[in-house]
Design a protein around this motif. Sequence first.
Motif, short mmCIF file in Angstrom:
data_model
loop_
_atom_site.label_atom_id
_atom_site.label_comp_id
_atom_site.label_asym_id
_atom_site.label_seq_id
_atom_site.Cartn_x
_atom_site.Cartn_y
_atom_site.Cartn_z
N THR A 173 -20.91 -9.44 -5.78
CA THR A 173 -23.11 -8.19 -6.39
C THR A 173 -22.68 -6.99 -6.17
O THR A 173 -22.17 -6.66 -6.35
CB THR A 173 -24.02 -9.19 -5.91
OG1 THR A 173 -24.16 -8.74 -4.74
CG2 THR A 173 -23.68 -10.58 -5.60
N GLU A 174 -23.73 -6.64 -7.69
CA GLU A 174 -23.70 -5.38 -7.16
C GLU A 174 -24.73 -4.92 -6.57
O GLU A 174 -25.21 -3.48 -6.49
CB GLU A 174 -24.42 -4.60 -8.48
CG GLU A 174 -22.83 -5.10 -9.56
CD GLU A 174 -23.47 -4.77 -11.62
OE1 GLU A 174 -24.68 -4.15 -11.21
OE2 GLU A 174 -22.93 -4.98 -11.78
N ASP A 175 -25.64 -5.73 -5.83
CA ASP A 175 -26.53 -5.17 -4.55
C ASP A 175 -25.84 -5.10 -3.77
O ASP A 175 -25.03 -5.37 -2.63
CB ASP A 175 -27.32 -6.55 -4.92
CG ASP A 175 -28.88 -5.86 -3.93
OD1 ASP A 175 -28.54 -5.56 -2.89
OD2 ASP A 175 -29.76 -7.18 -4.01
N THR A 176 -25.86 -3.99 -3.58
CA THR A 176 -25.46 -3.39 -2.11
C THR A 176 -25.90 -3.81 -1.05
O THR A 176 -25.39 -3.85 0.46
CB THR A 176 -25.38 -1.77 -1.61
OG1 THR A 176 -26.96 -1.77 -1.75
CG2 THR A 176 -24.94 -1.30 -3.26
N GLN A 177 -27.59 -4.25 -1.00
CA GLN A 177 -28.36 -5.27 0.43
C GLN A 177 -27.59 -6.53 0.39
O GLN A 177 -27.55 -7.13 2.22
CB GLN A 177 -29.26 -5.47 -0.16
CG GLN A 177 -29.96 -4.11 0.16
CD GLN A 177 -31.86 -4.69 -0.44
OE1 GLN A 177 -32.53 -5.67 -1.11
NE2 GLN A 177 -32.94 -3.40 0.49
N ILE A 178 -26.69 -7.14 -0.38
CA ILE A 178 -25.98 -8.42 -0.46
C ILE A 178 -24.97 -8.76 0.69
O ILE A 178 -24.05 -7.54 -0.14
CB ILE A 178 -26.07 -8.46 -1.48
CG1 ILE A 178 -27.40 -9.39 -2.28
CG2 ILE A 178 -25.09 -10.46 -1.17
CD1 ILE A 178 -27.21 -10.07 -3.88
N ASN A 179 -24.83 -9.09 1.30
CA ASN A 179 -22.84 -9.72 1.84
C ASN A 179 -21.96 -9.79 1.20
O ASN A 179 -22.05 -11.45 1.12
CB ASN A 179 -23.17 -9.85 3.76
CG ASN A 179 -22.21 -9.58 4.44
OD1 ASN A 179 -21.09 -9.77 3.78
ND2 ASN A 179 -23.00 -9.53 6.02
N ASP A 180 -21.53 -9.18 0.29
CA ASP A 180 -20.83 -10.21 -0.23
C ASP A 180 -19.67 -10.83 0.57
O ASP A 180 -19.14 -11.28 0.61
CB ASP A 180 -19.68 -8.58 -0.94
CG ASP A 180 -20.46 -8.46 -2.10
OD1 ASP A 180 -21.88 -9.26 -2.56
OD2 ASP A 180 -20.66 -7.10 -2.71
N GLU A 181 -19.15 -10.23 1.83
CA GLU A 181 -18.38 -11.17 2.90
C GLU A 181 -17.83 -12.23 3.22
O GLU A 181 -17.47 -12.81 3.50
CB GLU A 181 -17.55 -9.83 3.83
CG GLU A 181 -17.09 -8.38 3.79
CD GLU A 181 -16.74 -8.24 4.82
OE1 GLU A 181 -16.84 -8.12 5.66
OE2 GLU A 181 -15.93 -6.92 4.70
N LEU A 182 -19.57 -12.29 3.20
CA LEU A 182 -19.72 -14.17 3.71
C LEU A 182 -20.07 -14.69 2.21
O LEU A 182 -20.34 -16.10 3.01
CB LEU A 182 -21.45 -13.12 4.73
CG LEU A 182 -21.19 -12.84 6.16
CD1 LEU A 182 -22.38 -12.94 6.90
CD2 LEU A 182 -20.59 -13.71 6.64
N ARG A 183 -20.57 -13.58 1.83
CA ARG A 183 -20.29 -15.20 0.23
C ARG A 183 -19.50 -16.43 0.01
O ARG A 183 -20.25 -17.76 -0.11
CB ARG A 183 -20.08 -13.98 -0.89
CG ARG A 183 -21.97 -13.42 -1.61
CD ARG A 183 -21.98 -12.64 -3.00
NE ARG A 183 -22.19 -13.83 -3.32
CZ ARG A 183 -22.92 -13.85 -4.43
NH1 ARG A 183 -24.29 -14.18 -3.14
NH2 ARG A 183 -23.27 -15.44 -5.10
N PRO A 184 -18.33 -16.23 -0.09
CA PRO A 184 -17.76 -17.36 0.03
C PRO A 184 -18.06 -18.24 1.46
O PRO A 184 -18.35 -19.61 1.46
CB PRO A 184 -16.15 -16.31 0.01
CG PRO A 184 -16.02 -14.89 -0.09
CD PRO A 184 -18.20 -14.73 -0.06
N THR A 185 -18.69 -17.70 2.39
CA THR A 185 -18.55 -19.08 3.58
C THR A 185 -20.33 -19.72 3.30
O THR A 185 -20.00 -20.55 3.68
CB THR A 185 -18.62 -18.04 4.98
OG1 THR A 185 -17.26 -17.86 5.43
CG2 THR A 185 -19.02 -19.41 6.18
#
Length: 579
Positions: A173-185
């Motif tokens: 995502t482009e939202d820096t508040q979102i933890n992209d590393e956890l999105r797949p999990t």
Amino acid sequence: GRYNIRNGMQDSVLHSTEPRGLPLDEKLLPGKLRDVGYATAGVGKWHLGMYRSAYLPERRGFDHWFGIYTGGGSHTAHFSVSQPFTVRGIDGTQMWQGSNLYEDEIPVILASEKAGLHTTHLYSAKALEYVQAMSNDISPWFLFLSYQAIHDPITVGDPKYIQDTTCATATVTEDTQINDELRPTLCGMVAEIDDGLKSLRLGLEANGQWDNTILFLISDNGGVKAHGSSNYPLRGEKGTYYEGGVRVPALVAGGLLENMLSSRGKNSRRVIDINLHLVDLHATLLELGGGATTSTIIEQDKNKPLDGTSFWSLLISDENDTTNLSHDRAILINLNSDLFAGSGALIQGRYKLIVNPEPNEAAIYSKVRKALGAHSSNLDLETLEKIIRQAHHDVLGETSVHLFDIRANPSEIDLGNDCTDTIKCRDLYELSAFVDVRTQLEATWARFQAQAVPSTFAWEDDGPLADPALFNGFWAPWRDGDGQPKAHYFGTKVLDGPTKLQEQLSEQTLVDTTSLAHSSLNAFKSKDTLLVSSFLSQGSAMQFPYTLIAIASFTVGLFVSQALSRRRNSPAAYFERLP
């Protein structure tokens, strides 16, 4: 089926060692359905109170319950941890940890081959077990399946749900508040829920139950960005009153619904564009389960009128038929008490009024508790009120009020003077053109404020009295029927001896400073209590042998209702119980 302001549950979450729960004079949906002939069962998370046995799900309308009583915990080790707690006379903070799985009020230890099984798979298996056990039962039944996922901790039970699905390439995502590393999990956790529902549906079809089933799937709140969730294009997240925190997807399915729509020449794949609230689900399920007895049930409950309205006719008739659900009706999201700064939100028609969009209840709670812990003696009411007001100021600053047209501006954005279309990109609260709208919504807000009962929240915490070590390592009701802590007469010793903390504690240190403030807080509470009428079974429920499915999950809610056995000895193929 009633707003939280009706029962005093409008503030904060229930903490593991807090002596509080949903008031016992509130009769819940499973109890109402049981009164008209349904067998009932729940699987998953309870979190409506557990400090006394009277608050447990089996005492609130469920014939059977498998799951946890606390607000969350490890998905694979099946334990819960308390919030940090300060005990007078002991340096630092304390936390307590205990096992959390129960079935029919009996502690459960998983068989060795099932140890470490993720809660999603555990709950799906138990729900299917109940379905299979009741495949030949002629009684109607209701199953509530409340998954812990996708609540933290963010973890899957099997990595294949990430590696072998599209979750492996979950969008960054482009939202820096979102933890992209956890999105797949996080995505994998959703996939596990999806697989569990697949198993349930296949089991229902195999048992010839699907064509008599109605399934509701709904989320309980928006996602948490720090956990990898995105609520785009909505603003906000869980814990806020913006749409991203309170507006969630919902789905209704089931063979019975499909057949009804088909018989009326209606498309079974439809989208209904109208505001609905969770309280409406209660009313809808009550209409489905009670049938001809529904009006009698509601009539007998005049002292506890429902805020919700059934939307069943909207589902099976014309999606534009809003006879029972006006587009202009007022929907209360929540209204915190003065203890939490009176924050909240309501929707009326296309407009939404928000008071303190980010209420930060957890931060207020933490600041007040820390301040209370610094006092070495009981507090007077004036001091307590000063502490609370200071916490509000530190956390929220000045009260902020906002107004949005959420049909034109569902993202609740405010571009100020850069906005070229006012209703689509402005906060309307201060604009003169919307004074009449603001006045109307504020009048509705004031009516809800006048109707609100005092909050049950009292900054009270039993701390070490609820320590699972006192109850063989399990979270369990720690007060008796009279509200007295069991440790007062059982002592603080258990079979394996006292814990180090218990050795440090004396009778004088068993109460937290916050608990000592409770007597002063009685001034916040009204002595007047609402009466509740008992629900009586009227007529034969066999006229309405619908299988209801309600599944509730965290952030991806699932609501499942299905028939359950009235036999008290339900199958336990996956579990071994404590003696």
